[in-house]
Scaffold this motif. Structure first.
Motif, short mmCIF file in Angstrom:
data_model
loop_
_atom_site.label_atom_id
_atom_site.label_comp_id
_atom_site.label_asym_id
_atom_site.label_seq_id
_atom_site.Cartn_x
_atom_site.Cartn_y
_atom_site.Cartn_z
N GLU A 63 -27.92 5.66 -60.69
CA GLU A 63 -27.15 6.04 -59.51
C GLU A 63 -25.66 6.09 -59.87
O GLU A 63 -25.22 5.41 -60.80
CB GLU A 63 -27.39 5.03 -58.38
CG GLU A 63 -28.82 5.00 -57.88
CD GLU A 63 -29.29 6.35 -57.33
OE1 GLU A 63 -28.51 7.02 -56.63
OE2 GLU A 63 -30.44 6.73 -57.62
N PRO A 64 -24.86 6.88 -59.13
CA PRO A 64 -23.45 7.05 -59.47
C PRO A 64 -22.68 5.75 -59.67
O PRO A 64 -21.89 5.64 -60.60
CB PRO A 64 -22.89 7.84 -58.28
CG PRO A 64 -24.06 8.60 -57.76
CD PRO A 64 -25.24 7.69 -57.96
N GLU A 65 -22.91 4.77 -58.82
CA GLU A 65 -22.14 3.52 -58.92
C GLU A 65 -22.43 2.75 -60.21
O GLU A 65 -21.68 1.86 -60.60
CB GLU A 65 -22.32 2.63 -57.69
CG GLU A 65 -23.74 2.27 -57.37
CD GLU A 65 -24.44 3.29 -56.47
OE1 GLU A 65 -25.52 2.93 -55.96
OE2 GLU A 65 -23.95 4.41 -56.27
N GLY A 69 -19.47 6.53 -61.62
CA GLY A 69 -18.79 6.19 -60.38
C GLY A 69 -19.03 7.21 -59.28
O GLY A 69 -19.52 8.31 -59.52
N ASN A 70 -18.68 6.80 -58.08
CA ASN A 70 -18.75 7.70 -56.94
C ASN A 70 -17.57 8.66 -56.99
O ASN A 70 -16.53 8.36 -57.58
CB ASN A 70 -18.73 6.90 -55.63
CG ASN A 70 -20.01 6.11 -55.44
OD1 ASN A 70 -21.10 6.66 -55.57
ND2 ASN A 70 -19.89 4.83 -55.16
N TYR A 71 -17.74 9.82 -56.38
CA TYR A 71 -16.66 10.80 -56.32
C TYR A 71 -15.62 10.28 -55.35
O TYR A 71 -15.92 9.90 -54.22
CB TYR A 71 -17.20 12.16 -55.87
CG TYR A 71 -16.21 13.27 -56.04
CD1 TYR A 71 -16.11 13.92 -57.26
CD2 TYR A 71 -15.38 13.64 -55.01
CE1 TYR A 71 -15.19 14.94 -57.45
CE2 TYR A 71 -14.45 14.66 -55.17
CZ TYR A 71 -14.36 15.30 -56.40
OH TYR A 71 -13.44 16.30 -56.57
N ASN A 122 -11.42 12.69 -61.15
CA ASN A 122 -12.78 12.15 -61.22
C ASN A 122 -13.43 12.56 -62.54
O ASN A 122 -13.16 13.64 -63.07
CB ASN A 122 -13.64 12.70 -60.08
CG ASN A 122 -13.30 12.08 -58.75
OD1 ASN A 122 -13.61 10.93 -58.49
ND2 ASN A 122 -12.63 12.86 -57.89
N ALA A 126 -18.94 12.21 -61.92
CA ALA A 126 -18.78 11.27 -60.81
C ALA A 126 -19.60 11.77 -59.62
O ALA A 126 -19.64 12.96 -59.33
CB ALA A 126 -17.32 11.13 -60.43
N GLY A 127 -20.27 10.85 -58.96
CA GLY A 127 -21.08 11.20 -57.79
C GLY A 127 -22.46 11.72 -58.11
O GLY A 127 -23.27 11.96 -57.23
N THR A 129 -26.29 11.51 -59.78
CA THR A 129 -27.35 10.64 -60.28
C THR A 129 -27.73 11.19 -61.65
O THR A 129 -27.95 12.39 -61.81
CB THR A 129 -28.56 10.64 -59.34
OG1 THR A 129 -28.15 10.10 -58.08
CG2 THR A 129 -29.69 9.79 -59.90
#
Length: 160
Positions: A63-65, A69-71, A122, A126-127, A129
């Protein structure tokens, strides 16, 4: 031997996105070598590598996190073209290093409209999967020097 902290592991991989498009692969190259526990690969993949041995094949969804990382929308900014003084042929896709209050970050130019230049700090993934197909090639105890340097030396690793 199983992958654990301070082990040197090498693996082949294919990375795809949710649409099944191949984003990266070690196919036709040396396997990727890393020092487990040193943060050399994305955290979600590293966590799933723990306990595996040479010859193991498996799929990991990160997963992104736990990947890149998340966007973060705030990392996209419009800056004046004059900020790129000395760059003659400014173009979409060009990468630069920007100084921020948190230190330097890599940014990519995503749009140019007149005197306005949009940059994105970013990571390109990022964001997203991340879907990894993995085959462990080798697992060994890392040398003292590799542990001290925080990365694997030799084939597939870092060379000094």
């Amino acid at each position: 031997m199983q992958i654990a902290d301070n082990s040197a592991a090498s693996f082949h991989y294919t990375l795809t996105n949710d649409a099944g498009e191949v984003l990266d692969s070690s196919d036709g190259r040396e396997p990727l070598a890393y020092l487990h526990g040193a943060g050399n690969i994305v955290p979600g993949l590293e966590r799933e590598m723990t306990g595996h041995s040479a010859g193991d094949k498996f799929v990991v969804d990160v997963e992104p996190e736990h990947g890149y990382g998340n966007y973060i929308d705030e990392l996209v900014q419009v800056v004046p073209r004059k900020s790129f003084e000395g760059v003659a042929d400014l173009a979409v896709g060009m990468q630069f290093q920007a100084q921020t209050q948190q230190g330097p970050i890599a940014v990519v130019v995503t749009e140019i409209e007149g005197e306005d230049v949009t940059v994105d700090g970013n990571h390109p993934l990022a964001g997203e999967t991340l879907h990894f197909a993995v085959e462990i090639v080798e697992v060994r105890e890392a040398t003292d020097e590799e542990k001290q340097h925080g990365h694997v030396h030799g084939a597939g690793g870092h060379h000094h």
